[in-house]
Design an enzyme around this catalytic site. Structure first.
Site, PDB file in Angstrom:
ATOM      1  N   LEU A   1      -3.033   4.767  -0.707  1.00 41.52           N
ATOM      2  CA  LEU A   1      -4.422   4.281  -0.689  1.00 41.52           C
ATOM      3  C   LEU A   1      -4.409   2.823  -0.261  1.00 41.52           C
ATOM      4  O   LEU A   1      -4.453   1.912  -1.078  1.00 41.52           O
ATOM      5  CB  LEU A   1      -5.059   4.449  -2.075  1.00 41.52           C
ATOM      6  CG  LEU A   1      -5.573   5.855  -2.380  1.00 41.52           C
ATOM      7  CD1 LEU A   1      -6.303   5.869  -3.709  1.00 41.52           C
ATOM      8  CD2 LEU A   1      -6.479   6.386  -1.270  1.00 41.52           C
ATOM      9  N   HIS A   2      -4.372   2.621   1.058  1.00 39.22           N
ATOM     10  CA  HIS A   2      -4.236   1.262   1.599  1.00 39.22           C
ATOM     11  C   HIS A   2      -5.403   0.356   1.180  1.00 39.22           C
ATOM     12  O   HIS A   2      -5.235  -0.654   0.507  1.00 39.22           O
ATOM     13  CB  HIS A   2      -4.203   1.302   3.130  1.00 39.22           C
ATOM     14  CG  HIS A   2      -3.151   2.186   3.721  1.00 39.22           C
ATOM     15  ND1 HIS A   2      -1.831   1.834   3.760  1.00 39.22           N
ATOM     16  CD2 HIS A   2      -3.231   3.396   4.317  1.00 39.22           C
ATOM     17  CE1 HIS A   2      -1.132   2.786   4.361  1.00 39.22           C
ATOM     18  NE2 HIS A   2      -1.965   3.742   4.712  1.00 39.22           N
ATOM     19  N   ASP A   3      -6.596   0.695   1.667  1.00 39.15           N
ATOM     20  CA  ASP A   3      -7.715  -0.242   1.581  1.00 39.15           C
ATOM     21  C   ASP A   3      -8.218  -0.522   0.159  1.00 39.15           C
ATOM     22  O   ASP A   3      -8.690  -1.637  -0.109  1.00 39.15           O
ATOM     23  CB  ASP A   3      -8.875   0.245   2.460  1.00 39.15           C
ATOM     24  CG  ASP A   3      -8.500   0.222   3.940  1.00 39.15           C
ATOM     25  OD1 ASP A   3      -7.540  -0.479   4.303  1.00 39.15           O
ATOM     26  OD2 ASP A   3      -9.180   0.905   4.725  1.00 39.15           O
TER      27      ASP A   3
ATOM     28  N   THR B   1       0.824  -1.222   0.000  1.00 38.35           N
ATOM     29  CA  THR B   1       0.000   0.000   0.000  1.00 38.35           C
ATOM     30  C   THR B   1       0.853   1.264   0.000  1.00 38.35           C
ATOM     31  O   THR B   1       0.411   2.298  -0.483  1.00 38.35           O
ATOM     32  CB  THR B   1      -0.981   0.008   1.190  1.00 38.35           C
ATOM     33  OG1 THR B   1      -0.255   0.128   2.422  1.00 38.35           O
ATOM     34  CG2 THR B   1      -1.813  -1.268   1.220  1.00 38.35           C
TER      35      THR B   1
END
Ligand SMILES: [Ca+2]
Length: 312
Positions: free
Chosen positions: A241-243, A195
């Site tokens: 933008l991890h998720d 991420t």
């Protein structure tokens, strides 16, 4: 046939983008429901934020359930320092009109897995794993019915973001993470190693803004807000933008590469609590239990995201 999923989430600006991507992709993803958990901000706010996002997407019929308001064993740790006081700081979005569903998020997870054919429902945790582990503890019969868990959490090369050793989602509820990783369900992990390569550069954020839609503007303003934290901390060129890596994987798995390895969770040490001990180099004989991703085609990821967000 779209893949049936339950999104388990603690929005969070990056959770919001992950949800928007899923709701914009009905050919690949059918969102059976969204369960919320305490994490980035307390449960009351994550349950509200999830509904704000559904309404922003023009999908007020999505079922949103509130789940657990605290970790299984630990005191709740939140991350307002990253996400702001509401968890969705940045854009000005109206309070939701749609109702929260009656019933507990954990019961929704259990009931859904019992009702659907075995091997047809994927769980997508985007926050601490409290709801997932609580459901597994309360109803062990559902474990073998889960098709797959695709989650954001943990790190190996990037080590930690909330402590020197631990990533936030795992750190908040390591006991829940341990139960999840030992469940035997096939797991795909999007750790910080991936991420932190999904960075919203100025050009990528301009592309969101250039959509000229309420969704494009809101996403640009959300990433504007939370990039300040990562820019200061890591000197990176934008917010990670991890998720959305989780929902992007469901649409274009070929954007990600990794290794099928053993991952154990540290639950005892005060120093390294919540660490994902990932046997990336295969130095133990512990059995692999997770597909631990290591790299992403970031240009492909942002092209997908922009293309899909344009639909909302
Ligand atoms: Ca999250």
């Amino acid at each position: 046939m779209p893949r049936k999923i339950i999104i388990d989430t603690d929005p969070g600006q990056d959770d919001a983008v992950a949800i928007l991507l899923a709701l914009a992709s009905p050919e690949e993803i059918e969102v059976l429901g969204i369960t919320t958990v305490a994490g980035n901000v307390p449960l009351e706010l994550t349950a509200k934020n999830a509904r704000i996002i559904c309404e922003l997407a023009g999908k007020p019929d999505v079922k949103v359930y509130a789940g657990c308001d605290r970790p299984m064993a630990k005191t709740l740790v939140t991350a307002e320092h990253v996400h702001g006081q509401t968890g969705l700081n940045g854009p000005k979005l109206p309070d939701p009109v749609m109702d929260l569903q009656d019933g507990h998020g954990v019961d929704f997870i259990i009931d859904t897995l019992r009702a659907e054919p075995a091997g047809t429902v994927t769980l997508c945790p985007l926050g601490p794993l409290t709801n997932i582990a609580t459901a597994f503890e309360r109803a062990p019969d559902i474990i073998e019915k889960v098709q797959e868990i695709v989650l954001m959490g943990g790190a190996y090369f990037e080590v930690g973001n909330i402590t020197p050793a631990a990533e936030f989602n795992i750190y908040v509820d390591p006991e829940a993470a341990e139960i999840t990783f030992r469940s035997g369900v096939p797991i795909v992990v999007m750790p910080l190693d991936v991420t932190h390569k999904a960075l919203v550069t100025p050009a990528r954020n301009d592309a969101f803004r250039a959509l000229g839609t309420p969704v494009g503007t809101a996403v640009a303003e959300m990433t504007d807000f939370f990039e300040r934290f990562d820019k200061e901390k890591y000197g990176s060129e934008g917010a990670p933008l991890h998720d959305p890596c989780v929902t992007a994987y469901l649409i274009r798995p070929e954007l990600f590469t990794g290794r099928h390895i053993n991952v154990e969770i540290e639950v005892i040490s005060d120093l390294t609590r919540g660490m994902t001990v990932a046997d990336w180099w295969g130095v133990t004989d512990r059995a692999p239990n997770a597909m631990f991703m290591g790299d992403i085609d970031a240009d492909g990821f942002f092209a997908l995201l922009t293309e899909r967000l344009a639909r909302l």
